[in-house]
Design a protein around this motif. Structure first.
Motif, PDB file in Angstrom:
ATOM      1  N   THR A  59      -4.423  -2.985  -9.423  1.00 31.16           N
ATOM      2  CA  THR A  59      -5.143  -4.251  -9.253  1.00 31.16           C
ATOM      3  C   THR A  59      -5.792  -4.721 -10.550  1.00 31.16           C
ATOM      4  O   THR A  59      -6.218  -5.857 -10.654  1.00 31.16           O
ATOM      5  CB  THR A  59      -6.222  -4.148  -8.157  1.00 31.16           C
ATOM      6  OG1 THR A  59      -7.080  -3.046  -8.459  1.00 31.16           O
ATOM      7  CG2 THR A  59      -5.606  -3.947  -6.789  1.00 31.16           C
ATOM      8  N   PHE A  60      -5.882  -3.820 -11.546  1.00 27.44           N
ATOM      9  CA  PHE A  60      -6.468  -4.205 -12.834  1.00 27.44           C
ATOM     10  C   PHE A  60      -5.500  -5.101 -13.601  1.00 27.44           C
ATOM     11  O   PHE A  60      -5.886  -6.127 -14.154  1.00 27.44           O
ATOM     12  CB  PHE A  60      -6.784  -2.953 -13.641  1.00 27.44           C
ATOM     13  CG  PHE A  60      -7.440  -3.224 -14.965  1.00 27.44           C
ATOM     14  CD1 PHE A  60      -8.832  -3.279 -15.062  1.00 27.44           C
ATOM     15  CD2 PHE A  60      -6.688  -3.428 -16.107  1.00 27.44           C
ATOM     16  CE1 PHE A  60      -9.447  -3.536 -16.279  1.00 27.44           C
ATOM     17  CE2 PHE A  60      -7.302  -3.692 -17.325  1.00 27.44           C
ATOM     18  CZ  PHE A  60      -8.672  -3.751 -17.403  1.00 27.44           C
ATOM     19  N   ILE A 105       1.856   2.211  -3.473  1.00 30.80           N
ATOM     20  CA  ILE A 105       0.763   2.827  -4.227  1.00 30.80           C
ATOM     21  C   ILE A 105       0.550   4.260  -3.753  1.00 30.80           C
ATOM     22  O   ILE A 105       0.363   5.178  -4.551  1.00 30.80           O
ATOM     23  CB  ILE A 105      -0.495   1.951  -4.096  1.00 30.80           C
ATOM     24  CG1 ILE A 105      -0.289   0.708  -4.974  1.00 30.80           C
ATOM     25  CG2 ILE A 105      -1.741   2.711  -4.522  1.00 30.80           C
ATOM     26  CD1 ILE A 105      -1.278  -0.378  -4.766  1.00 30.80           C
ATOM     27  N   ALA A 106       0.622   4.461  -2.434  1.00 31.60           N
ATOM     28  CA  ALA A 106       0.458   5.814  -1.906  1.00 31.60           C
ATOM     29  C   ALA A 106       1.569   6.727  -2.410  1.00 31.60           C
ATOM     30  O   ALA A 106       1.338   7.890  -2.723  1.00 31.60           O
ATOM     31  CB  ALA A 106       0.453   5.779  -0.380  1.00 31.60           C
ATOM     32  N   GLN A 162      -4.518   2.487  -7.066  1.00 35.60           N
ATOM     33  CA  GLN A 162      -4.774   1.111  -6.658  1.00 35.60           C
ATOM     34  C   GLN A 162      -5.673   0.405  -7.673  1.00 35.60           C
ATOM     35  O   GLN A 162      -5.502  -0.776  -7.950  1.00 35.60           O
ATOM     36  CB  GLN A 162      -5.417   1.063  -5.272  1.00 35.60           C
ATOM     37  CG  GLN A 162      -5.424  -0.348  -4.722  1.00 35.60           C
ATOM     38  CD  GLN A 162      -5.699  -0.382  -3.240  1.00 35.60           C
ATOM     39  OE1 GLN A 162      -6.548   0.362  -2.739  1.00 35.60           O
ATOM     40  NE2 GLN A 162      -4.988  -1.219  -2.535  1.00 35.60           N
ATOM     41  N   GLY A 163      -6.627   1.147  -8.229  1.00 37.85           N
ATOM     42  CA  GLY A 163      -7.489   0.584  -9.264  1.00 37.85           C
ATOM     43  C   GLY A 163      -6.667   0.093 -10.447  1.00 37.85           C
ATOM     44  O   GLY A 163      -6.890  -1.005 -10.960  1.00 37.85           O
ATOM     45  N   ALA A 169       0.824  -1.215   0.000  1.00 44.90           N
ATOM     46  CA  ALA A 169       0.000   0.000   0.000  1.00 44.90           C
ATOM     47  C   ALA A 169       0.855   1.261   0.000  1.00 44.90           C
ATOM     48  O   ALA A 169       0.536   2.243  -0.664  1.00 44.90           O
ATOM     49  CB  ALA A 169      -0.932  -0.006   1.214  1.00 44.90           C
ATOM     50  N   PRO A 178      -5.317  10.544  -7.172  1.00 45.83           N
ATOM     51  CA  PRO A 178      -5.911   9.890  -6.003  1.00 45.83           C
ATOM     52  C   PRO A 178      -5.351   8.472  -5.830  1.00 45.83           C
ATOM     53  O   PRO A 178      -5.163   7.751  -6.817  1.00 45.83           O
ATOM     54  CB  PRO A 178      -7.405   9.819  -6.332  1.00 45.83           C
ATOM     55  CG  PRO A 178      -7.611  10.759  -7.469  1.00 45.83           C
ATOM     56  CD  PRO A 178      -6.316  10.857  -8.199  1.00 45.83           C
ATOM     57  N   ALA A 179      -5.093   8.099  -4.583  1.00 50.46           N
ATOM     58  CA  ALA A 179      -4.549   6.765  -4.308  1.00 50.46           C
ATOM     59  C   ALA A 179      -5.509   5.675  -4.765  1.00 50.46           C
ATOM     60  O   ALA A 179      -5.092   4.600  -5.188  1.00 50.46           O
ATOM     61  CB  ALA A 179      -4.246   6.631  -2.823  1.00 50.46           C
ATOM     62  N   SER A 180      -6.834   5.969  -4.683  1.00 54.79           N
ATOM     63  CA  SER A 180      -7.808   4.962  -5.104  1.00 54.79           C
ATOM     64  C   SER A 180      -7.647   4.649  -6.591  1.00 54.79           C
ATOM     65  O   SER A 180      -7.767   3.502  -7.019  1.00 54.79           O
ATOM     66  CB  SER A 180      -9.230   5.454  -4.813  1.00 54.79           C
ATOM     67  OG  SER A 180      -9.488   6.643  -5.525  1.00 54.79           O
ATOM     68  N   GLU A 181      -7.337   5.663  -7.375  1.00 51.81           N
ATOM     69  CA  GLU A 181      -7.167   5.453  -8.815  1.00 51.81           C
ATOM     70  C   GLU A 181      -5.920   4.600  -9.086  1.00 51.81           C
ATOM     71  O   GLU A 181      -5.966   3.667  -9.895  1.00 51.81           O
ATOM     72  CB  GLU A 181      -7.024   6.814  -9.521  1.00 51.81           C
ATOM     73  CG  GLU A 181      -6.827   6.686 -11.023  1.00 51.81           C
ATOM     74  CD  GLU A 181      -6.501   8.020 -11.693  1.00 51.81           C
ATOM     75  OE1 GLU A 181      -6.402   9.043 -10.986  1.00 51.81           O
ATOM     76  OE2 GLU A 181      -6.323   8.026 -12.919  1.00 51.81           O
TER      77      GLU A 181
END
Lengths: 713, 191
Positions: free
Chosen positions: B70-71, B51-52, B66-67, B48, B61-64
């Protein structure tokens, strides 16, 4: 995007004139033609949009052949109406055999992994997937294979629960956090059949606006932890209302049953909240009015309370108030309606001859408030919420906007998102490194503790350096040149370039004018506004729900204000004090002062919806009504008077504060002519100039703005 | 959110990232190469924090991030063994004994597909077509391909891997970064 040119399109044989570029799904809706959809949302971007494929239509465009003949060329594949821009001569069919079959196919795909647990799903009964399947889907499933399974009810945050099995990956929630709230906390993780929404590293979905994702979710994937399993939609009644949790005054819907507000949803009001709500309102409002409520008047009996009739309670209160006469005082809470405040004022002035009433619990003096009102105009806020969209730049000082004024924040962000406005911010260096506005601000200037006046002066100084030709008096130039030299950092210089582009908007948080340096802040703001040509667009942001209404009514003009009232209660100079809907023990900026005053006060009556810490110290406690149990009007931060409607009957014998005041007036031998809240409003309209333009018609719609006072030279 | 300054990118890694980002109109375009870089800098996988750090360095954004991470299956969002053995099971390899190879490797390593040995030395997974069908069955370990693997020589492969240099998720990430940093491979196609 849309432009003003109209084009001719034909949908299902109906000829229409629509703006060129308008999406066909919108044209069809205005013509009353139903095109089903899931992912489409008019306020969300089309990036990652058009993904649910439910709004498929057949489309043909005219084509001119080599010999000049015009034929209709049908597009070989169906198109998504949500992303199809209207163009001249376009012919659209939404109910052909191919489309009916395509929709059924899309639904079959969407339902492959959907658990069909509608009987135990919160969304059942108001679910677009359920409704569209009923209207457009097959009657039975052909899918017999295993479905995708995930643990149920995954808690995304303290408010939002995720059921990944139900998700159809429409990207509404992810687009909301990316486009609207801007925190971008949700995104798709993994891929293919494993695709699921989530937050980074499974952190809590801590957005200030997370509740909106529950509302826009077209299935039951995102549900509210507060509302989950508490009602079915068909058991609920809905009433229009106004949120009382902050001063923004969002239009909301109260979904209620058995005298309980079970949830709050946003209601469309383009002038205020568009359709959004913040979590504080959405989850805070039901919590603040539920729980143990007062149902009958209470009279102190030693160290306990005893339930009494209104007759007894009002008798005691009237006697004490009458004895106190013009020494009696009233403290009003910020959630009281305009009608309450007006009636309390009438009781004080007309009934008792007292001018001791106030609503302020913060450190801002009435002197500071009045000086600011004099300098920048009292009412309404000149730019307002929707006006921010047209402002070339907006400077925020003295407010953590997203927390204090969430809906103003969303509008500011919207104006930035569409490239119309530069957001500027001056924040204390003690604020967190990543402020909400700072995330998209053109410039975010930091100042040391209590350094706002210097920061403003520095901005003026840099502005004058940037624009040598600017008209400014020698006094202003001299003022700008004194003090500490301007901060020559990137943020300050960037801010000066934005300020030099012409008039903009300044938003002044209550915090900016609440400190001992409020005079310096006001002078510096005045100069900055003058130099940028923005004197007419400085907006003061009040904190409490109806503070703007109280101000417009002249509530709390008495100089020593709340401090004076509390001091009087402590010293005995105020022999009777009515605290209406306020809780100074928890709300006053110096709670110890409030507690000490209440301990020594000779007579205190508290009217409130709950037995608050203040009410526990009272001699008489009167049960009053929350926003859900009565009618009335509230004035929001921009000076918009908005109506709320009674959703259900008050608890026990609870009564709105205006009615308590009216009954006391009667006992004081000065009866009013108020039989209903409208009578108070009518009185207010004819006696208070600011409310003169508040018509009942306007109140039925988006509300009415306060009237600015006529300036007489 | 981890601040970029608190991250683990080496000086060389930061310089390479700056070089990569400079070739895109928007740093958001450099997410894929930045993740390869992060996978190298964080020892062959993307915890994590990695990714951060990518999110902070690219301003996304970290969510992007990570998206994205993980894709794509080639980013390791879980720690792999020091050798990640990927056996191609697509058509050609599948026909020419890939599953016997897997059975044998499972036996030798004492693990099932998708697992990592207790000593953290080997992870065994299937791979989609590795585009080296003429050498079926093909096995990828780190940045290296091994052709003609069969049930008989699988034990030799494992023995060879134990003593070899490279062939780790980290060296694979590094090889990809080296290939995609603009200017490093004159004439090569930049990814």
């Amino acid at each position: 995007m849309n432009d003003s040119k109209l084009v001719n399109v034909t949908i299902n044989g109906v000829p229409l004139q629509v703006p060129k570029g308008e999406r066909i799904i919108e044209s069809a809706r205005r013509a009353g033609i139903d095109i089903p959809y899931f992912c489409y949302h008019p306020r969300l971007s089309m990036e990652n949009g058009a993904n649910c494929r439910m709004c498929l239509v057949e489309m043909a465009m005219p084509r001119t052949g080599p010999d000049g003949t015009v034929t209709l060329a049908k597009h070989p594949k169906p198109q998504t109406a949500c992303s199809l821009p209207a163009d001249e001569g376009m012919v659209v069919e939404t109910e052909t055999e191919a489309i009916v079959k395509a929709r059924r196919g899309v639904l079959e795909f969407l339902l492959i992994n959907h658990p069909l647990d509608c009987p135990v799903c919160d969304r059942g009964g108001e679910c677009p997937l359920q409704n569209n399947t009923l209207h457009y889907g097959a009657g039975a499933s052909r899918y017999i294979e295993a479905k995708r399974h995930y643990p149920k009810a995954y808690p995304l945050s303290e408010h939002v629960v995720l059921d990944r099995e139900r998700c159809i990956q429409c990207a509404r929630c992810t687009r909301f956090t990316q486009d609207i709230s801007g925190d971008a906390q949700l995104d798709f993780l993994k891929r293919g059949a494993d695709t699921q929404i989530g937050t980074f590293n499974a952190a809590a979905f801590s957005s200030l606006f997370s509740g909106n994702t529950i509302e826009i979710c077209p299935v039951g994937a995102l549900t509210s932890r507060d509302y989950r399993f508490r009602a079915r939609p068909w058991d609920l009644a809905t009433q229009k209302s106004i949120c009382t949790e902050c001063s923004n005054g969002c239009s909301i819907k109260l979904d209620h049953r058995d005298g309980l507000v079970l949830r709050v949803n946003g209601r469309v009001n383009e002038a205020v909240n568009e359709e959004w709500t913040c979590d504080r309102g959405k989850f805070g409002l039901p919590a603040s009015i539920s729980g143990e409520r007062l149902t009958a008047p209470l009279l102190r009996d030693g160290d306990r309370f005893r339930e009494v009739t209104w007759d007894v309670a009002l008798g005691v209160v009237a006697e004490k108030l009458q004895a106190a006469g013009k020494q009696a005082a009233v403290l009003a809470g910020s959630k009281l309606a305009n009608e309450d405040l007006y009636a309390l004022q009438a009781l004080c002035r007309g009934g008792l001859g007292s001018v001791r009433y106030d609503y302020r619990m913060g450190t801002q003096s009435s002197e500071a408030r009045d000086a600011a009102a004099m300098l920048f105009g009292p009412n309404p806020a000149p730019t307002g919420i929707a006006g921010l969209e047209a402002s070339p730049w907006t400077l925020v000082v003295g407010s953590d906007l997203a927390v204090e004024h969430p809906i103003v924040f969303l509008r500011l962000r919207k104006s930035w998102r569409f490239g119309k406005s530069k957001a500027l911010e001056m924040v204390s260096s003690s604020a967190p490194a990543n402020t909400h506005v700072g995330a998209f601000a053109w410039s975010s200037v930091r100042y040391a503790d209590r350094g706002l006046p210097e920061s403003l002066r520095s901005a003026c100084s840099l502005l004058l350096a940037e624009m040598p030709g600017l008209t400014a008096t020698p006094e202003i130039r001299a003022w700008a040149a004194t003090g500490t030299p301007p901060a020559d950092d990137t943020a300050s210089r960037r801010m000066a370039t934005a300020l030099s582009t012409g008039p903009g908007t300044i938003l002044v948080g209550e915090g900016a004018l609440s400190g001992p340096d409020w005079r310096e802040v006001l002078v510096a703001l005045g100069h900055l506004a003058g130099l940028t040509g923005s004197t007419g667009s400085v907006n003061r942001l009040v904190s409490g729900c109806n503070d703007r209404g109280a101000e417009a009514l002249g509530f709390g003009d008495w100089q020593p204000g709340t401090a004076g009232i509390l001091a009087g209660a402590a010293s005995g100079a105020t022999p009777a004090l009515w605290i209406a809907g306020a809780d100074p023990v928890t709300q006053y900026h110096d709670p110890q002062v409030a507690i000490a005053a209440l301990e020594q006060a000779s007579f205190v009556v508290v009217s409130d919806i709950k037995l608050t810490a203040t009410a526990r110290m009272a001699d008489v406690v009167l049960p009053s009504c929350s926003v859900a149990e009565r009618d009335g009007t509230l004035t929001n931060v921009e000076g918009r008077v908005q109506r709320f409607w009674k959703a259900f009957e008050p608890r026990g014998s609870a009564s709105p504060d205006w009615l308590i005041a009216a009954r006391l007036l009667q006992r004081l031998g000065k009866p009013s002519v108020w039989f209903g809240w409208q009578d108070v409003l009518a009185d207010m309209r004819s006696h208070v100039a600011a409310f003169g333009g508040v018509s009942l018609d306007a109140l039925e719609k988006d509300g009415a703005m306060l009237v600015a006072p006529q300036v007489v030279d | 959110m981890v601040a970029a300054s608190a991250g683990r990118f080496s000086e060389a890694g930061q310089a390479q990232l700056a070089e990569i980002v400079s070739h895109y109109p928007d740093p958001g375009g450099a997410i894929l190469p930045a993740l390869w870089l992060a996978q190298r800098e964080y020892g062959g996988w993307l915890p994590a924090d990695a990714i951060a750090e990518v999110a902070a360095r690219l301003g996304r954004p970290a969510s992007e991030i990570q998206g994205v991470a993980t894709f794509y299956t080639m980013y390791n969002t879980q720690q792999r063994g020091r050798r990640h053995i990927e056996v191609c099971t697509c058509l050609t390899c599948g026909c020419l004994g890939a599953y016997e190879v897997i059975d044998r490797l499972e036996q030798i390593l004492g693990i099932h597909l998708g697992q990592t040995t207790a000593d953290g030395e080997f992870t065994l997974t299937e791979a989609e077509c590795l585009n080296y069908c003429e050498a079926a069955t093909v096995v990828q370990v780190g940045e290296r391909y091994f052709g003609g693997v069969n049930a008989e020589n699988a034990a030799d492969l494992v023995a060879r891997l134990r003593g070899s240099e490279g062939c780790t998720p980290e060296s694979l990430s590094n090889a990809i970064v080296e290939a995609i940093v603009p200017g490093r491979n004159a004439g090569a196609t930049h990814g």
